[in-house]
Design a protein around this motif. Structure first.
Motif, PDB file in Angstrom:
ATOM      1  N   MET A 183     -19.910  24.785 -37.480  1.00 55.13           N
ATOM      2  CA  MET A 183     -20.488  25.636 -36.637  1.00 55.13           C
ATOM      3  C   MET A 183     -19.723  26.574 -36.423  1.00 55.13           C
ATOM      4  O   MET A 183     -19.912  27.812 -36.142  1.00 55.13           O
ATOM      5  N   CYS A 197     -21.715  23.942 -30.017  1.00 56.95           N
ATOM      6  CA  CYS A 197     -22.820  23.603 -30.674  1.00 56.95           C
ATOM      7  C   CYS A 197     -23.901  24.525 -30.085  1.00 56.95           C
ATOM      8  O   CYS A 197     -24.703  25.287 -30.776  1.00 56.95           O
ATOM      9  N   GLN A 246     -23.669  28.094 -31.079  1.00 53.77           N
ATOM     10  CA  GLN A 246     -24.134  28.264 -32.484  1.00 53.77           C
ATOM     11  C   GLN A 246     -25.638  28.601 -32.778  1.00 53.77           C
ATOM     12  O   GLN A 246     -26.182  29.294 -33.554  1.00 53.77           O
ATOM     13  N   MET A 286     -23.808  27.094 -41.231  1.00 54.27           N
ATOM     14  CA  MET A 286     -24.014  25.533 -40.603  1.00 54.27           C
ATOM     15  C   MET A 286     -25.089  24.830 -41.737  1.00 54.27           C
ATOM     16  O   MET A 286     -26.274  25.598 -42.174  1.00 54.27           O
ATOM     17  N   PHE A 329     -29.578  23.820 -40.647  1.00 53.39           N
ATOM     18  CA  PHE A 329     -29.532  24.365 -39.207  1.00 53.39           C
ATOM     19  C   PHE A 329     -31.215  24.557 -39.203  1.00 53.39           C
ATOM     20  O   PHE A 329     -31.910  24.899 -39.875  1.00 53.39           O
ATOM     21  N   PRO A 330     -31.535  24.139 -37.812  1.00 51.68           N
ATOM     22  CA  PRO A 330     -30.865  23.753 -36.590  1.00 51.68           C
ATOM     23  C   PRO A 330     -30.696  22.210 -36.555  1.00 51.68           C
ATOM     24  O   PRO A 330     -30.397  21.578 -35.545  1.00 51.68           O
ATOM     25  N   THR A 389     -27.276  20.868 -36.061  1.00 49.68           N
ATOM     26  CA  THR A 389     -26.653  21.126 -34.957  1.00 49.68           C
ATOM     27  C   THR A 389     -27.248  20.350 -33.596  1.00 49.68           C
ATOM     28  O   THR A 389     -26.281  19.867 -32.850  1.00 49.68           O
ATOM     29  N   THR A 420     -25.699  16.881 -33.667  1.00 47.01           N
ATOM     30  CA  THR A 420     -24.369  16.707 -33.262  1.00 47.01           C
ATOM     31  C   THR A 420     -24.156  16.806 -31.575  1.00 47.01           C
ATOM     32  O   THR A 420     -23.439  16.057 -30.981  1.00 47.01           O
TER      33      THR A 420
END
Length: 482
Positions: free
Chosen positions: A80, A397, A400, A419, A422-423, A426, A429
């Motif tokens: 990210m 995070c 991004q 990344m 995505f999403p 993200t 994480t």
């Protein structure tokens, strides 16, 4: 599936007009070899060498899963950060991006918290280095060694960014060579190919022979995560340094895509060797440290002194990079009007001299606190900065999530790193990091770190919000300089 099916690819970076210029006062003094070694060495901290024993004692061979889970989290965070840094190399890195995507309060808060984290690290590492040096030359008191180490590395950073890069190149090089040699020699011993090692007690059988792979139960994996998570801090330094490199986008792209094999080899590879050479419950791991104990089994003479040299190198590397990182964050904050103006000025060599000196002065004060009040004031500093690494990763995070949309609208050609998935990854994480923070509240040592870090973070955020209300100003947009 991702809304952007090509986000697993690293596109060819657009041509750059030249190295990162001194338009913001900094100079492109870091060469590609410097950035490459900073990226590789950034994941090998002193914590790997001296902190792994406690993780092995808590989780047994299952500590490998703890390292793998945290390593996966770091890989995702770095991906990210790489997406944003490749699009807009900036000396403030995630703080500058948070400023743009989440609001000025976010950039101010995470920037100062990150600065605070590293100046406290300066004191920790200076003291650790002084302990080793005093053991070699006891005629010089420990406080004097701490002072000498701090002064030498301050002078290195003040000379030029190239001198920082050169020192870090060699510091990181020693760490990389040492850990690679350990893995190779240890691997030979594990498979019985190294003469002189005790082949009857070493081997992959150690992974299950002492109570199983998870001798303390599956819950120990979570305990192991708390013990190893902070040894990964520093991976993000390369994205700050990229702004002073010859080809920042290329450097960031390479560093963030290679983090997988770096973590896999240096962390998982070396720990696998340790728990294969020794039973996880071998008392020598706690007495001597995991790597020294492993070297003794292999039959390497003077293993303790060899490891002291390597740990000292790791400490000096961390000090060198910590001072660099803190000063560049202070410089970036000043550029955005969130730190004293003097921190944003550079000398004729393109070095933010005031930012370096301001950071190292606080480091000296923290060292003094460590000698005067180690169990009160300094312990408070340690605990109140202990969870900042996780806060930084969370901010990356959330930043991004917002920056992807901004970049797609304004500079889609700059998305040379994307990344994955995505999403969804993200958000996954974010959930992982949040879980670690919540789980820390159930741990006696972790609870103090989270609570005190949250209190300090709350204070800094409050200051940021008050500043926003009293002095609304325009935010410098790093994308406007592309």
């Amino acid at each position: 599936m991702s809304a952007h099916p090509t986000n697993t690819d690293v596109a060819t970076p657009p041509p750059e007009t030249g190295p990162a210029s001194s338009a913001d006062g900094l100079r492109a003094g870091l060469k590609n070899r410097h950035l490459s070694m900073i990226a590789i060495g950034g994941v090998i901290g002193a914590g790997l060498f001296v902190g792994s024993a406690s993780g092995i004692a808590a989780a047994g061979p299952g500590i490998l899963l703890s390292y793998a889970l945290v390593g996966t989290m770091v890989v995702l965070v770095m991906r990210m950060l790489g997406e944003m840094a490749a699009a807009s190399p900036d000396s403030g890195s995630f703080s500058a991006y948070a400023d743009r995507a989440l609001g000025r309060w976010a950039g101010f808060s995470i920037g100062w918290l990150y600065w605070f984290f590293w100046v406290v690290v300066l004191a920790v590492e200076a003291t650790a280095g002084a302990v080793i040096l005093e053991g070699w030359m006891p005629a010089v008191p420990q406080w004097a060694w701490a002072l000498i180490v701090m002064v030498v590395l301050t002078a290195t950073n003040l000379a030029s960014v190239a001198s920082y890069g050169e020192f870090e190149f060699w510091f990181a090089g020693i760490k990389v060579v040492a850990i690679a040699a350990f893995i190779v020699v240890g691997g030979l011993a594990v498979f019985g190919l190294l003469p002189g090692s005790d082949h009857e007690s070493v081997g992959l059988g150690n992974l299950t022979a002492h109570g199983g792979f998870l001798p303390n139960g599956p819950g120990a994996i979570l305990t192991g995560i708390l013990l190893v998570v902070f040894s990964f801090m520093g991976s993000e330094i390369v994205t700050l340094a990229a702004g002073e490199s010859e080809n920042p986008r290329r450097a960031v792209s390479r560093a963030t895509t290679s983090v997988i094999w770096r973590i896999g080899i240096f962390y998982l590879g070396s720990i696998l060797v340790v728990v294969s050479l020794l039973g996880w419950d071998d008392p020598t791991i706690a007495e001597k440290g995991s790597y020294v104990a492993a070297l003794d089994v292999i039959g390497i003479p003077h293993a303790g002194q060899i490891m002291n040299v390597i740990v000292l190198t790791a400490v000096l590397s961390c000090l060198n990079s910590g001072l660099y990182t803190a000063s560049r964050m202070a410089f970036s904050l000043s550029e955005r009007g969130d730190a004293p103006k003097a921190f944003g000025r550079t000398n004729s060599r393109g070095v933010p001299q005031a930012a370096i000196l301001g950071s190292v002065i606080f480091g000296f004060v923290a060292v003094w606190f460590n000698y005067q009040w180690p169990d009160t004031v300094f312990l408070f500093l340690l605990n109140s900065s202990g969870a900042v690494a996780l806060f930084v990763w969370l901010v990356i995070c959330f930043t991004q999530l917002r920056m992807r949309g901004i970049l797609l609208r304004e500079s889609p050609d700059k998305l040379v790193v994307r990344m994955w998935l995505f999403p969804y990854l993200t958000w996954a994480t974010i959930a992982m990091i949040s879980f670690v923070l919540v789980y820390m509240l159930t741990d006696d040592a972790g609870r103090d770190q989270v609570v005190l870090s949250l209190l300090v973070a709350g204070f800094v955020v409050a200051v940021a919000l008050i500043r926003d209300r009293r002095r609304p100003g325009t935010t410098r947009d790093p994308l406007s300089e592309l």
